[in-house]
Design an enzyme around this catalytic site. Structure first.
Site, PDB file in Angstrom:
ATOM      1  N   ARG A 167     -26.965  -5.456  -0.983  1.00  0.00           N
ATOM      2  CA  ARG A 167     -25.797  -5.182  -0.110  1.00  0.00           C
ATOM      3  C   ARG A 167     -24.619  -6.088  -0.485  1.00  0.00           C
ATOM      4  O   ARG A 167     -23.461  -5.726  -0.317  1.00  0.00           O
ATOM      5  CB  ARG A 167     -26.177  -5.342   1.369  1.00  0.00           C
ATOM      6  CG  ARG A 167     -25.008  -5.138   2.324  1.00  0.00           C
ATOM      7  CD  ARG A 167     -25.449  -4.752   3.735  1.00  0.00           C
ATOM      8  NE  ARG A 167     -26.438  -5.644   4.275  1.00  0.00           N
ATOM      9  CZ  ARG A 167     -26.178  -6.851   4.817  1.00  0.00           C
ATOM     10  NH1 ARG A 167     -24.943  -7.299   4.876  1.00  0.00           N
ATOM     11  NH2 ARG A 167     -27.158  -7.586   5.299  1.00  0.00           N
ATOM     12  N   TYR A 225      -7.747  15.172   3.283  1.00  0.00           N
ATOM     13  CA  TYR A 225      -9.136  15.587   3.461  1.00  0.00           C
ATOM     14  C   TYR A 225      -9.474  15.440   4.951  1.00  0.00           C
ATOM     15  O   TYR A 225      -9.115  14.437   5.582  1.00  0.00           O
ATOM     16  CB  TYR A 225     -10.038  14.694   2.593  1.00  0.00           C
ATOM     17  CG  TYR A 225     -11.484  14.798   2.988  1.00  0.00           C
ATOM     18  CD1 TYR A 225     -12.162  16.005   2.859  1.00  0.00           C
ATOM     19  CD2 TYR A 225     -12.167  13.718   3.525  1.00  0.00           C
ATOM     20  CE1 TYR A 225     -13.483  16.113   3.254  1.00  0.00           C
ATOM     21  CE2 TYR A 225     -13.485  13.821   3.916  1.00  0.00           C
ATOM     22  CZ  TYR A 225     -14.136  15.029   3.782  1.00  0.00           C
ATOM     23  OH  TYR A 225     -15.439  15.144   4.180  1.00  0.00           O
ATOM     24  N   ASP A 237      -5.530   7.984  -1.949  1.00  0.00           N
ATOM     25  CA  ASP A 237      -6.774   8.665  -2.329  1.00  0.00           C
ATOM     26  C   ASP A 237      -6.465   9.489  -3.576  1.00  0.00           C
ATOM     27  O   ASP A 237      -5.700  10.462  -3.521  1.00  0.00           O
ATOM     28  CB  ASP A 237      -7.238   9.565  -1.171  1.00  0.00           C
ATOM     29  CG  ASP A 237      -8.541  10.296  -1.496  1.00  0.00           C
ATOM     30  OD1 ASP A 237      -8.850  10.485  -2.682  1.00  0.00           O
ATOM     31  OD2 ASP A 237      -9.226  10.725  -0.546  1.00  0.00           O
ATOM     32  N   LYS A 242     -16.864  13.265  -6.179  1.00  0.00           N
ATOM     33  CA  LYS A 242     -16.133  14.374  -6.788  1.00  0.00           C
ATOM     34  C   LYS A 242     -16.076  14.180  -8.306  1.00  0.00           C
ATOM     35  O   LYS A 242     -17.099  14.104  -8.939  1.00  0.00           O
ATOM     36  CB  LYS A 242     -14.747  14.482  -6.131  1.00  0.00           C
ATOM     37  CG  LYS A 242     -14.818  14.572  -4.595  1.00  0.00           C
ATOM     38  CD  LYS A 242     -15.562  15.798  -4.163  1.00  0.00           C
ATOM     39  CE  LYS A 242     -15.774  15.997  -2.678  1.00  0.00           C
ATOM     40  NZ  LYS A 242     -16.040  14.888  -1.837  1.00  0.00           N
TER      41      LYS A 242
HETATM   42  N1  PLP Z   1     -11.294  12.285  -0.205  1.00  0.00           N
HETATM   43  C1  PLP Z   1     -11.225  13.563  -0.614  1.00  0.00           C
HETATM   44  C2  PLP Z   1      -9.960  14.048  -1.244  1.00  0.00           C
HETATM   45  C3  PLP Z   1     -12.308  14.422  -0.427  1.00  0.00           C
HETATM   46  O1  PLP Z   1     -12.221  15.713  -0.827  1.00  0.00           O
HETATM   47  C4  PLP Z   1     -13.506  13.922   0.177  1.00  0.00           C
HETATM   48  C5  PLP Z   1     -14.688  14.790   0.394  1.00  0.00           C
HETATM   49  O2  PLP Z   1     -14.654  15.985   0.275  1.00  0.00           O
HETATM   50  C6  PLP Z   1     -13.531  12.586   0.599  1.00  0.00           C
HETATM   51  C7  PLP Z   1     -12.415  11.793   0.375  1.00  0.00           C
HETATM   52  C8  PLP Z   1     -14.751  12.001   1.249  1.00  0.00           C
HETATM   53  O3  PLP Z   1     -15.665  11.609   0.284  1.00  0.00           O
HETATM   54  P1  PLP Z   1     -17.264  11.574   0.497  1.00  0.00           P
HETATM   55  O4  PLP Z   1     -17.709  12.957   0.843  1.00  0.00           O
HETATM   56  O5  PLP Z   1     -17.759  11.066  -0.812  1.00  0.00           O
HETATM   57  O6  PLP Z   1     -17.499  10.606   1.629  1.00  0.00           O
END
Ligand code: PLP
Length: 392
Positions: free
Chosen positions: A57, A110, A181, A206
């Protein structure tokens, strides 16, 4: 060597001998904890005067490899990896705000990030202004207590590209940090830290992972920010499993090749859909008709615009559902970025937590299908869409 049966089972083979050769790939260090010769060695690892690990961790050699790759390619000072994108995103925000603070977030995000900011941060007394970060000037939304601006490089799912240098300049003028992001763009296409962002976060589930077989998140920033996030993350505890971390290191080796091919295929698909009578809109920053094509050309590398696009079907929700049902090798999956082309339905998957009004504001219709262009021959993907659209 202990003689009893159980001791032999437990202790045989538990020491690694020094050797003149070493593993060509990094080993999966699948351990929850590390052993020490004595208390002095443990103290030296804690105070940083000796290198080593304590407890997974707190860190693991696989995390170190991953963090080194990511901080290297992003040209950031340091990185951390976590068990999901949401872990990286939520920790990056929590670590930078206190009760009474305010953040500004894009209104197209998201769905999980949107929900986290709207409900979880609010529970801890952090207020938020959701703003159209593509078309609006952010300056009037800043307050003396605004700490963070949060956006996605390519917004999910309408694929608008944010003018990161302009937003970074506005945020910094008001004493706030910009967190981006970059999951859809990846560092192959865009490196937000070099454009003024203070931290970049990823759902590594992703494109960084890219094979639909792992869940992980990464954040890259300056050393001071990373050490704040590290302290928070240690207590919240979303530890990345060494095995998933190892898969992610393996995947990163081919990231550039994959992103080039995803982008080429997405461009061909976008051009095909743009001329289709059953499609009213195509959302892809590579199309000159995209409202943010100019920004994308300025910020993105090598005319690559990513593997994600969306389409609006003239037949609305009924045709969207039918298309999802009828496609065969192109699977309906509520995620993206795998080697195989897939489709998703944002109104019922990634953005299902949004109210109808919020969906409308974010331009997410019930006829909107999001497409993750895979690595297959583009002609084969187009043929399957063409045959299926012909039947609905
Ligand atoms: N950011 C984006 C642009 C996403 O499409 C997603 C998930 O679909 C996330 C963050 C969240 O990531 P995770 O599903 O790995 O927690």
């Amino acid at each position: 060597m202990s003689k009893s049966f159980s001791s032999r089972l437990i202790h045989t083979g538990d020491k690694f001998e020094a050797s003149v050769s070493y593993s060509k790939t990094i080993p999966i260090v699948q351990t929850s904890v590390f052993a020490f010769e004595d208390v002095e060695s443990l103290e030296r690892v804690y105070d940083g005067s000796a290198s080593g690990h304590i407890y997974t961790r707190n860190g693991n050699p696989v995390h170190d490899a991953l963090n080194d790759i990511m901080s290297g390619v992003e040209e950031g000072e340091a990185a951390l990896s976590y068990s999901s994108g949401m872990a990286a995103i939520s920790l990056s925000l929590i670590a930078q705000v206190n009760t009474g603070d305010h953040i500004i977030a894009a209104n197209v995000l998201y769905g999980g990030s949107f929900q986290f900011i709207k409900t979880e941060l609010a529970r801890f007394g952090v207020s938020v202004s959701f703003v159209d970060a593509v078309h609006e000037d952010l300056a009037p939304y800043f307050r003396p207590n605004t700490r963070v601006v949060y956006v996605e490089t390519i917004s999910n799912p309408v694929m608008e590209v944010i003018d990161l240098p302009a937003i970074a300049a506005t945020a910094h003028r008001h004493g706030a940090k910009l967190v981006v992001d970059n999951s859809f763009a990846t560092p192959v296409i865009c490196r937000p830290l070099l454009l003024g962002a203070d931290a970049v976060v990823y759902s590594a589930t992703k494109y960084l992972g890219g094979h639909s077989d792992l869940t992980a998140g990464v954040v890259v920033s300056d050393k001071a920010t990373i050490s704040r996030i590290y302290a928070t993350g240690l207590l919240f505890g979303p530890t990345l499993s060494p095995f998933d971390g190892w898969l992610l290191v393996r995947s990163l080796r081919t990231l550039e090749l994959r992103i080039r091919q995803h982008s080429l295929n997405a461009m061909k698909l976008a051009e095909y859909f743009a001329g289709h009578p059953k499609i009213t809109s195509v959302y892809y920053p590579g199309l000159p008709s995209s409202p943010t094509h100019g920004v994308a050309r300025r910020l993105f590398r090598d005319s690559l615009f990513g593997g994600m696009l969306s389409i609006d079907l003239a037949g609305g929700e009924r045709h969207a559902r039918e298309l999802l049902r009828r496609l065969e090798s192109i699977k309906f999956v509520p995620s993206l970025a795998g080697v195989a082309t897939s489709v998703s339905y944002p109104a019922k998957t990634s953005h299902r937590s949004l109210t109808d009004k919020e969906l409308q504001k974010a331009n997410i219709s019930k006829g909107l299908i999001r497409i993750s262009a895979g690595l297959e021959e583009a002609g084969d993907i187009i043929e399957e869409f063409d045959e299926t659209l012909g039947k609905i």
